[in-house]
Write a protein that holds these residues in place. Structure first.
Motif, mmCIF file in Angstrom:
data_model
loop_
_atom_site.group_PDB
_atom_site.id
_atom_site.type_symbol
_atom_site.label_atom_id
_atom_site.label_comp_id
_atom_site.label_asym_id
_atom_site.label_seq_id
_atom_site.Cartn_x
_atom_site.Cartn_y
_atom_site.Cartn_z
ATOM 1 N N LYS A 2 0.803 -1.212 0.000
ATOM 2 C CA LYS A 2 0.000 0.000 0.000
ATOM 3 C C LYS A 2 0.835 1.261 0.000
ATOM 4 O O LYS A 2 1.672 1.464 0.838
ATOM 5 N N LYS A 200 -3.842 -9.284 -10.423
ATOM 6 C CA LYS A 200 -3.417 -7.880 -10.397
ATOM 7 C C LYS A 200 -2.627 -7.522 -11.648
ATOM 8 O O LYS A 200 -2.812 -6.451 -12.229
ATOM 9 N N ASP A 205 -10.293 -7.409 -12.161
ATOM 10 C CA ASP A 205 -10.933 -7.087 -10.889
ATOM 11 C C ASP A 205 -11.672 -8.282 -10.292
ATOM 12 O O ASP A 205 -11.630 -8.511 -9.081
ATOM 13 N N ILE A 208 -9.161 -10.572 -8.816
ATOM 14 C CA ILE A 208 -8.606 -9.981 -7.601
ATOM 15 C C ILE A 208 -9.567 -10.174 -6.437
ATOM 16 O O ILE A 208 -9.169 -10.576 -5.334
ATOM 17 N N ALA A 212 -8.403 -12.366 -3.356
ATOM 18 C CA ALA A 212 -8.195 -11.593 -2.132
ATOM 19 C C ALA A 212 -9.131 -12.051 -1.021
ATOM 20 O O ALA A 212 -8.729 -12.150 0.150
ATOM 21 N N TYR A 226 -2.599 -4.936 3.181
ATOM 22 C CA TYR A 226 -2.283 -4.877 1.755
ATOM 23 C C TYR A 226 -3.294 -5.672 0.926
ATOM 24 O O TYR A 226 -3.724 -5.240 -0.144
ATOM 25 N N ASP A 229 -6.620 -3.926 0.995
ATOM 26 C CA ASP A 229 -6.530 -2.782 0.087
ATOM 27 C C ASP A 229 -6.788 -3.218 -1.358
ATOM 28 O O ASP A 229 -7.467 -2.528 -2.114
ATOM 29 N N ASP A 230 -6.251 -4.377 -1.743
ATOM 30 C CA ASP A 230 -6.519 -4.919 -3.077
ATOM 31 C C ASP A 230 -8.012 -5.173 -3.273
ATOM 32 O O ASP A 230 -8.580 -4.851 -4.329
ATOM 33 N N ALA A 234 -10.352 -3.264 -6.007
ATOM 34 C CA ALA A 234 -10.923 -4.035 -7.120
ATOM 35 C C ALA A 234 -12.440 -4.035 -7.108
ATOM 36 O O ALA A 234 -13.075 -4.308 -8.138
#
Length: 434
Positions: A2, A200, A205, A208, A212, A226, A229-230, A234
């Motif tokens: 991040k 990524k 998206d 992800i 994630a 982190y 955040d992904d 997304a």
């Protein structure tokens, strides 16, 4: 990681092993390592990184640091310098700080990404230097059926941001190994992390979000900000109701993470900044404005409490405070703090630059110029071009185009050969709108 490629700084404090002449280049360090039969430990950092502040002031010092430097050839690689930037590209280094250990034979022994608490860093370095983490050995053990080795190899590909390559290697394992791999929690999680990297890279998206979500269901410790955040990023394209349904289950585990590993007397996770900003972003995505401000104010208050009014006592914490105030849109408090940071660190370009940039972006170009000019006198390499970009914006906004051309010409002469693409954009800014 991040906001990590937007923030790094080389500290002025001399390292504990200053009695030894440091290698002049990474090539020289590698040659010295081969000559002395020592591993080379490369610290990739740069002039604007809060994570590097933390490591320099809290970890890379003391007896453990002195002992480590007697065993390795240490080299500080500056990401803003062309030669070191080329090594970052060659070794696929994306995050700062990154610590890469290279054996005397030139083979990578292992790497560490991001800041670590003191005990964790030295334990990880010791494990890498022991030779047990050598990739060729791990791959051989993995092929024989060691699930621990499979997980270690997959994690190594993760550290290299090599999702596609990691999954391709996994596909070469004997079927009897692959077929039972998902029964091992570490291996299953490592595979999802590589699938997240692949998604990524492909800007997928949906991929992800899927990967994630599965990674966040595992025990990922300090990596949680982190990965979350992904997920938050997304999911932006989803309808608001669907997005909230997706993200809401992350709220409780993340609050638990903050209370047990971040907002404590002795945080288990060194990167408080990413943890706080991700919490604020999650609240914003859920439409919880009060929660967003609450977590930022808590971080602001805790930072001030620990600093005791002395910004020089902990540079990482002082810069975290600045970022929390930016995120909270606390303009008056931020103005006061940024001027204090300029006074506290007069020999650095970075705080003059940041304050000048913010003034330009808020329409106060004339006020910004003295700060940007002061930053330009101390900036170098890639960061000199960044400062010049805002000088040009401020000069053009105040109808001083002739001076803007002089800034571009001087910067091009100094940095054009090393950074041609960045300088080209700087030159184009003379004729672009706005």
């Amino acid at each position: 990681m991040k906001r990590l490629l937007v923030a790094i700084l080389v500290l002025a404090a001399a390292p504990a092993f200053a009695a030894h002449t440091p290698p002049a280049s990474l090539d020289a360090a590698l040659a010295q390592g081969k000559r002395e039969n020592k591993p080379v430990l490369v610290d990739f950092q740069a002039v604007w990184c809060y994570s590097c502040y933390f490591m320099a002031s809290h970890v890379l010092n003391g007896k453990e640091w002195d002992d480590l430097n007697s065993k390795v050839v240490f080299y500080e690689a500056d990401a803003d310098k062309p030669a070191d930037k080329a090594w970052m590209t060659k070794w696929n280094v994306h995050f700062l700080p990154t610590y890469v250990a290279i054996g005397p034979d030139g083979e990578e022994l292992g790497r560490i990404l991001a800041e670590r608490p003191r005990d964790t860093f030295y334990k990880e370095v010791a494990g890498i230097l022991s030779g047990d983490a050598r990739l060729s050995k791990l791959k051989a053990d993995a092929a024989k059926g060691s699930m621990a080795a499979v997980a270690d190899v997959l994690d190594t590909y993760q550290l290299h941001y090599a999702g596609k390559e990691g999954m391709a290697w996994f596909a070469t394992l004997p079927p009897m190994v692959r077929n039972v791999s998902d029964k091992d929690k570490r291996v299953a999680l490592a595979k999802q992390r590589l699938l997240l990297l692949q998604a990524k890279d492909a800007k997928d998206d949906k991929g992800i979000v899927d990967a994630a979500t599965k990674v966040l269901a595992g025990d990922i410790g300090c990596e949680r900000p982190y990965v979350l955040d992904d997920l938050v990023g997304a999911s932006k394209s989803q309808p608001e109701a669907d997005r909230k349904t997706l993200l809401a289950p992350q709220k409780a585990p993340y609050e638990s993470f903050l209370s047990t590993q971040v907002f404590t007397a002795a945080p288990a996770c060194a990167d408080q900044r990413s943890a706080v900003l991700t919490a604020a972003d999650l609240d914003a995505a859920l439409g919880d404005t009060a929660g967003e401000q609450a977590v930022l104010r808590k971080a602001i208050d805790l930072s001030r409490e620990k600093l005791h009014g002395d910004l020089r006592s902990d540079r990482n914490l002082a810069d975290n405070l600045r970022v929390y105030l930016v995120r909270a849109k606390a303009g008056d408090e931020l103005d006061t703090l940024e001027k204090q940071l300029i006074a506290a660190w007069p020999d650095d370009y970075v705080y003059n630059y940041r304050y000048g940039r913010r003034l330009v972006e808020s329409g106060k170009a004339a006020e910004a110029l003295p700060y940007l000019d002061a930053a330009a006198k101390k900036a170098y390499g890639a960061n000199r071009i960044v400062v010049a970009t805002y000088q040009v914006k401020a000069l053009r906004a105040t109808n001083r185009d002739a001076e803007a051309k002089k800034v571009v010409a001087a910067t091009t002469a100094a940095e054009g050969k090393a950074f041609p693409d960045q300088v080209k954009k700087l030159q184009e800014s003379l004729t672009s709108a706005g």
